[in-house]
Write an enzyme that holds these catalytic residues in place. Structure first.
Site, mmCIF file in Angstrom:
data_model
loop_
_atom_site.group_PDB
_atom_site.id
_atom_site.type_symbol
_atom_site.label_atom_id
_atom_site.label_comp_id
_atom_site.label_asym_id
_atom_site.label_seq_id
_atom_site.Cartn_x
_atom_site.Cartn_y
_atom_site.Cartn_z
ATOM 1 N N LYS A 213 16.532 7.335 3.916
ATOM 2 C CA LYS A 213 16.365 8.485 3.026
ATOM 3 C C LYS A 213 14.882 8.805 2.868
ATOM 4 O O LYS A 213 14.129 8.024 2.297
ATOM 5 C CB LYS A 213 16.943 8.216 1.644
ATOM 6 C CG LYS A 213 16.947 9.501 0.802
ATOM 7 C CD LYS A 213 17.140 9.277 -0.675
ATOM 8 C CE LYS A 213 15.861 9.052 -1.441
ATOM 9 N NZ LYS A 213 15.015 10.248 -1.597
ATOM 10 N N GLU B 81 7.578 -2.563 -0.621
ATOM 11 C CA GLU B 81 6.143 -2.294 -0.510
ATOM 12 C C GLU B 81 5.830 -1.290 -1.599
ATOM 13 O O GLU B 81 6.259 -0.141 -1.539
ATOM 14 C CB GLU B 81 5.822 -1.761 0.891
ATOM 15 C CG GLU B 81 4.371 -1.927 1.257
ATOM 16 C CD GLU B 81 3.564 -0.685 0.931
ATOM 17 O OE1 GLU B 81 3.049 -0.636 -0.206
ATOM 18 O OE2 GLU B 81 3.484 0.215 1.773
ATOM 19 N N CYS C 98 -0.963 3.877 -1.164
ATOM 20 C CA CYS C 98 -0.680 2.733 -2.026
ATOM 21 C C CYS C 98 -1.780 1.691 -1.929
ATOM 22 O O CYS C 98 -2.028 0.962 -2.879
ATOM 23 C CB CYS C 98 0.673 2.122 -1.650
ATOM 24 S SG CYS C 98 0.892 1.929 0.112
ATOM 25 N N GLU D 110 -2.074 2.769 -11.452
ATOM 26 C CA GLU D 110 -2.225 3.454 -10.179
ATOM 27 C C GLU D 110 -2.186 4.965 -10.430
ATOM 28 O O GLU D 110 -1.212 5.490 -10.966
ATOM 29 C CB GLU D 110 -1.082 3.054 -9.248
ATOM 30 C CG GLU D 110 -1.201 3.650 -7.865
ATOM 31 C CD GLU D 110 -0.122 3.152 -6.925
ATOM 32 O OE1 GLU D 110 1.033 3.037 -7.349
ATOM 33 O OE2 GLU D 110 -0.447 2.890 -5.749
#
Lengths: 313, 477
Positions: free
Chosen positions: B183, B257, B291, B388
């Site tokens: 997906k 991850e 990331c 983040e």
């Protein structure tokens, strides 16, 4: 960055060494990457047209051969003034660059044109001669009318760590130049590392260079983008530290319009727009001029004309 | 003084053929979805690009069943040498069609064409080439003489590197003999659907690769599906936690991850101009939607002022704008939601007393944009130093000693990546040994290679992608 007002005296070998070795390191891989990244800029249409004319106006049209004759030099001078006789809007180049004994011929041919006469000197290209001979070489070129002197540094002294000798020699040549501008050729192909390029750049600027120049054109590699990047960083940092602006001249190996534009992008995004003029940036080359003319005509007419439409001098 | 203006140098948008609507890719066919279709938007213009199907429970059931059938009848039994041929074929097709894919990626994601062309697409092809090479050598990978695949993998990927994350997921899964249901993110589904076409072009047997599109609910249906053997997810730590809970107690294998808040450590002897480039590349690459972005700059106090001055000068040369212009350095923020999150955190940074700076830059009137931004006077307790941001926003902290640098670098729940800048080799090794981060770059940043494993410590996830290590996630070992 060290404070330039506390820099050692020029003969202070230890102080000079400490200063040069205290400059920030250059990471070769990183510098190469940065240069390659800038080289991938896409300069098209109006930007390309402006860049081509700017590049033409920055060319030091050069002949440095044992077989140079007055006729050859005169022909090159004619080309320097009017690079494309069919198109008067093409700017003249910045200067011609010849050996000292050809200076008078070039001065005669270029009188009143605004195109400068530069002469190599100081036992070009090896620099292997006694200081007195180098100074005499320089004085002769200036006396014959050269407005710019392209000297070579003593690479042997530099590589053996005798920085004071290199510095003193540049300072002595600078005095011998009188009013003539001094371009100092580092011969980066023999200095090998980018750390050396940064050190030699600072050494030359501190000793009085008006321009720092990559190469003689007699050694391979001549000018490269990473080397020029490091030199542009050096002149940028030197001006920030001292207020004095020094020019940069890559020489040798610049053959195509694409090459020339890559150098202009490098100048624009490293040292900045203040260096985007023939007063502060030159391209030491000869064959690049015809390619610039050919690309210029392609842009204005939409079609390529063959190489036979541009003079070979 | 001459101003050297770069004229627009746009890549042609017409290279990519965007259809009005897209279906799901199940069992080798494009089909309608049972859910309410959604629109994917060009973030640089806010224009809807296409309508995309949403997979509901029945669609996910069909996709998983197709993948199971393909695994049991075709792909699982196929010798590795044969699987490799398909993967090599896909890799070559990706190279041949890379320009089209790069343009589509930039249109759908907002990333500059220079990056999709020079970074994403070459890495995508390289990843398939790399794992194609492993397909017939799995017995030599250190997991026993004849390691077996897991079966059907359900994979959910993010929007920041849509096609590259697809490659990281699909290439090793297929090389090991698994089939997949993937997906893509709902804001960037188009390159995955073009990839489905490439699978058909390569003659890949039906059902080996299935693409189901949709929002978070489709992802939940997939990762929670009882018919899959393996879940692989790249995305936020929050969603990663939900998936870990969902998978707990089942037979499914899981690799995650997740997020990061990487420290980019600059020591006083760093090659300073290259360090500035590394900082820029660390946080402004891909609009900071990375990331492993170097979002916390830790700079030794003795060189901080000089470094920051150079950084600001350099940032002023960054070109923000049209993602399809070949000279654009920073493109569009991927979505309105992400832009709002960046704005929220930047406002928090200002409210908490950090000093915000951005170069003057003209942002387009339409689309989602954020200028490259740096915060100084940041304290470790500020939100912008801890959370983040996933945008072009750098938080600068200083340190005095190497020990302090390591302590500050590790003082985060994340542990995905880190950077070290010093001219001293011994200091690189000393620092790298002490950093709790899955990837440590020395005198460079954001470098990727299919042969190099990638993954996190702590809340940045578990499992490794890439390299020999990346095979383990798709083998029954």
């Amino acid at each position: 960055m060290a404070d330039p007002t506390t820099l050692p005296k020029k003969t202070d070998q230890q102080g000079l060494r400490a200063f040069l070795h205290g400059l920030p390191a250059v990471d070769q891989t990183g510098a190469q990457e940065r240069a390659a990244r800038l080289a991938s800029r896409s300069i098209k249409t109006s930007a390309k047209a402006a860049a081509i004319d700017l590049a033409i106006s920055m060319v030091d049209l050069t002949t440095l051969e044992g077989a140079d004759t007055p006729g050859k030099v005169r022909a090159m001078c004619a080309k320097a003034v009017r690079p494309d006789p069919a198109v008067p809007s093409v700017p003249a180049v910045a200067a011609v660059c010849v050996y000292p004994d050809m200076v008078d011929v070039a001065v005669d041919a270029l009188r009143g044109t605004g195109v400068g006469v530069a002469s190599v000197a100081t036992a070009f290209p090896s620099g292997r001669a006694p200081l007195e001979a180098k100074l005499a070489d320089t004085r002769a070129a200036v006396a014959a009318g050269a407005a710019e002197i392209d000297m070579v540094i003593d690479r042997g002294a530099f590589l053996s760590g005798d920085y004071a000798k290199v510095s003193d020699e540049i300072a002595a040549v600078k005095r011998a130049c009188g009013p003539a501008h001094l371009k100092v050729i580092l011969e980066t192909g023999e200095l090998a590392t980018l750390d050396n390029v940064r050190r030699a750049s600072w050494l030359a600027m501190r000793a009085g260079a008006d321009f720092i120049k990559t190469s003689t054109g007699k050694i391979s590699p001549a000018a490269t983008l990473p080397v020029t990047l490091v030199m542009l960083e050096a002149v940028r940092d030197y001006r920030a530290a001292t207020g004095r602006q020094v020019g940069v001249k890559p020489a040798g190996g610049i053959r195509t319009t694409k090459d020339a534009i890559k150098y202009l992008v490098l100048v624009n995004e490293t040292a900045g727009a203040d260096w985007l003029s023939p007063d502060w940036f030159r391209l030491g080359a000869s064959s690049v001029l015809n390619d610039l003319l050919m690309q210029r005509r392609k842009l204005s007419t939409g079609v390529y004309s063959g190489p036979d439409y541009f003079t070979l001098d | 003084m001459t101003v050297f203006e770069y004229a627009p140098a746009p890549e042609s948008a017409a290279i990519a053929d965007v259809r009005a609507s897209y279906g799901l890719f199940i069992d080798g066919e494009f089909t309608d979805g049972g859910g309410e279709p959604f629109k994917t938007v060009n973030p640089a213009t806010e224009e809807a690009l296409a309508e995309v199907a949403t997979a509901d429970q029945a669609d996910v059931d069909r996709a998983v069943a197709a993948a199971r059938r393909a695994f049991e009848t075709v792909w699982g039994p196929m010798p590795g040498t044969e699987r490799a041929k398909y993967l090599f074929r896909i890799a070559r097709l990706l190279q041949e069609r890379s320009r089209e894919l790069a343009v589509l990626e930039s249109i759908d994601n907002g990333k500059p064409i220079r990056e999709s062309r020079d970074v994403d697409l070459p890495l995508v092809a390289a990843h398939f080439f790399y794992y194609a090479g492993w397909a017939d050598k799995l017995g030599h990978a250190g997991f026993g003489p004849d390691p077996r695949p897991l079966g059907v993998a359900g994979q959910v990927i993010p929007w920041n590197f849509p096609l590259l994350m697809l490659a990281w997921k699909i290439a090793p899964a297929l090389a090991c003999g698994n089939t997949v249901v993937l997906k893509p993110a709902e804001t960037t589904p188009l390159t995955a659907l073009l990839f489905a076409g490439i699978c058909r072009q390569a003659g890949l047997p039906p059902g080996v690769v299935n693409i189901v599109t949709g929002a978070g609910e489709t992802g939940r249906l997939l990762t929670g599906h009882p018919g899959i053997d393996k879940v692989a997810f790249t995305g936020s730590t929050g969603v990663g936690r939900q998936i870990a809970r969902q998978v707990a107690g089942t037979r499914k294998r899981l690799t995650l991850e997740l997020g990061g808040k990487a420290a980019n450590i600059v020591f006083d002897d760093a090659p300073i101009d290259q360090a500035v480039e590394g900082i820029v590349n660390g946080i402004f690459f891909n609009q900071g939607h990375v990331c492993c972005a170097g979002s916390r700059l830790l700079v030794q106090e003795s060189v901080a002022a000089e470094l920051l001055e150079r950084l600001r000068t350099r940032m002023a040369t960054l070109r923000v704008g049209d993602p399809l212009d070949k000279n654009t350095d920073i493109g569009a923020i991927n979505s309105a939601a992400q832009l709002a999150r960046i704005q929220d955190l930047v406002a928090a940074g200002e409210a908490e007393g950090a000093e915000r700076w951005a170069p003057a830059c003209d942002l387009p009137a339409q689309g989602y944009w954020f200028p490259p931004t740096v915060f100084t006077q940041v304290a470790a307790s500020h939100r912008i130093a801890q959370e983040e941001i996933f945008g072009p926003v750098l938080s600068v902290l200083t340190f005095r000693t190497p020990d302090e640098a390591v302590t500050k670098a590790n003082n985060t729940p994340y542990g995905l990546s880190a950077g070290i800048w010093t001219d001293k080799g011994s200091r690189i090794l000393w620092t790298a040994q002490r950093l709790r981060a899955g990837i440590v770059w020395a005198n460079t940043f954001n470098k990727f290679d299919p042969a190099s494993p990638f993954g996190g410590y702590k809340e940045s996830g578990y499992g490794r992608e890439g390299g020999r290590h990346g095979l383990e996630a798709y083998l029954d070992v």
